[in-house]
Write an enzyme that holds these catalytic residues in place. Structure first.
Site, mmCIF file in Angstrom:
data_model
loop_
_atom_site.group_PDB
_atom_site.id
_atom_site.type_symbol
_atom_site.label_atom_id
_atom_site.label_comp_id
_atom_site.label_asym_id
_atom_site.label_seq_id
_atom_site.Cartn_x
_atom_site.Cartn_y
_atom_site.Cartn_z
ATOM 1 N N GLY A 16 0.084 -2.496 12.189
ATOM 2 C CA GLY A 16 1.490 -3.517 12.264
ATOM 3 C C GLY A 16 1.092 -4.854 12.501
ATOM 4 O O GLY A 16 0.671 -5.263 11.803
ATOM 5 N N HIS A 66 -5.018 -6.359 10.914
ATOM 6 C CA HIS A 66 -4.346 -5.698 12.078
ATOM 7 C C HIS A 66 -3.942 -4.158 11.686
ATOM 8 O O HIS A 66 -3.429 -3.879 9.912
ATOM 9 C CB HIS A 66 -3.448 -6.742 11.722
ATOM 10 C CG HIS A 66 -2.044 -7.159 11.432
ATOM 11 N ND1 HIS A 66 -1.738 -8.052 11.388
ATOM 12 C CD2 HIS A 66 -2.305 -6.325 9.736
ATOM 13 C CE1 HIS A 66 -0.605 -8.128 9.713
ATOM 14 N NE2 HIS A 66 -1.084 -7.537 9.220
ATOM 15 N N GLU A 105 -2.254 -8.075 15.975
ATOM 16 C CA GLU A 105 -3.634 -9.035 15.353
ATOM 17 C C GLU A 105 -4.195 -9.376 16.422
ATOM 18 O O GLU A 105 -4.806 -8.449 17.375
ATOM 19 C CB GLU A 105 -3.235 -10.971 15.275
ATOM 20 C CG GLU A 105 -1.527 -10.776 14.757
ATOM 21 C CD GLU A 105 -1.213 -10.055 13.455
ATOM 22 O OE1 GLU A 105 -2.256 -9.884 12.873
ATOM 23 O OE2 GLU A 105 -1.019 -11.094 12.844
ATOM 24 N N THR A 130 0.852 -1.134 0.377
ATOM 25 C CA THR A 130 0.654 0.194 -0.545
ATOM 26 C C THR A 130 0.637 1.339 -0.162
ATOM 27 O O THR A 130 0.712 2.000 -0.979
ATOM 28 C CB THR A 130 -0.943 0.020 1.503
ATOM 29 O OG1 THR A 130 -1.792 -1.098 1.538
ATOM 30 C CG2 THR A 130 -2.340 0.743 1.041
ATOM 31 N N ASP A 173 6.764 -2.300 12.895
ATOM 32 C CA ASP A 173 7.538 -3.969 13.121
ATOM 33 C C ASP A 173 9.085 -4.821 12.556
ATOM 34 O O ASP A 173 8.804 -3.845 11.532
ATOM 35 C CB ASP A 173 5.796 -4.116 13.226
ATOM 36 C CG ASP A 173 6.044 -3.759 11.433
ATOM 37 O OD1 ASP A 173 6.003 -3.429 10.627
ATOM 38 O OD2 ASP A 173 3.764 -4.531 11.082
#
Ligand code: PGA
Length: 257
Positions: A155, A153, A158, A55, A83
């Site tokens: 980063g 989610h 979850e 993205t 992350d």
């Protein structure tokens, strides 16, 4: 015309609250680029946090072009890692390398400007606390740029993860283990990760979530219709007073704004 002046004359097709829709991915990327550029223009030493993913690639390209055209400079910007995958056998395609390849290198960002996680730390808990200490001293993040996972989610936060966590180690969901294969040229076992937790995301001064493509239409609709719900991490942004959600037409195709 410079890219920055294109941004200044750009209008969203539709806007409702935090959500804006742009005609296509290019226009969504231009809007995002302009918003990030405005942060850097106002605060040259801003602390930025950028995501890996397909993205933001258009945005990375335009940020570099805006710098090449002289409308912004990243010379004093600082970058915080969002992350990272843990326990990879081969780290050459990890998040850090992804950002180096798609943004930092071309933008001329020096290693000293970037806070990176040490995935080889003997104790990952300690490494998380180090990242927390860095943000305590240097943060909060001025501009947090995010993508959304197919499971919602942010980063590597979850579905179901607590929103009170700072930097944390996570066990990856099945969706992330399979969708994450796209970053690797060979089949890679993904099990664990390290991520800035929702506390740091929500403490950021400004958050920009980009959603692009018809394959994200279902999760975008869920996000649009949901209240804050820990089963949908991205919905945490609904509690943030300065979070913007930018979509292209494909991502917004199941939403009536
Ligand atoms: P994408 O990744 O931009 O490649 O869709 C987003 C994410 O999984 O967080």
């Amino acid at each position: 015309m410079s890219l920055y002046s294109d941004y200044l004359s750009l209008k969203a097709e539709k806007t409702s609250g935090q959500f804006s829709v742009y005609v296509d991915d290019e226009k969504m990327s231009l809007a995002s680029t302009g918003i990030i550029a405005d942060t850097v223009r106002m605060k040259p030493d801003a602390l930025l946090c950028l995501p890996s993913g397909s993205t933001p690639l258009g945005t990375f390209d335009m940020l570099c072009r805006m710098q090449e055209e002289g409308d912004i400079s990243f010379a004093r910007s600082r970058f915080m890692q969002l992350d990272e995958w843990l326990s990879l056998e081969d780290e050459s395609e990890n998040c850090q390398h992804f950002l180096e390849k798609h943004f930092y290198h071309r933008a001329g960002i020096r290693a000293g400007q970037i806070y990176c996680f040490n995935t080889h730390a003997a104790d990952i808990r300690e490494e998380c606390l180090k990242a927390d200490a860095y943000l305590e001293a240097e943060g909060p993040v001025d501009m947090m740029v995010l993508g959304i996972g197919m499971n919602g989610h942010l980063g590597l936060n979850e579905p179901g993860i607590s929103w009170t966590l700072k930097t944390t180690e996570v066990v990856l969901s099945d969706t992330t283990r399979s969708v994450g294969q796209k970053y690797f040229s060979e089949r890679t076992t993904l099990t664990r990760g390290m991520t800035l937790g929702m506390t740091h995301i929500l403490a950021s001064k400004h958050v920009l979530l980009q959603i692009s493509g018809a394959h994200k239409a279902d999760i975008a609709r869920q996000l649009y219709t949901s209240g804050p719900d820990i089963r949908l991490p991205a919905s945490a942004l609904k509690t943030h007073s300065d979070a913007e959600i930018l979509m292209d037409r494909g991502a917004a195709s199941k939403i009536c704004l």
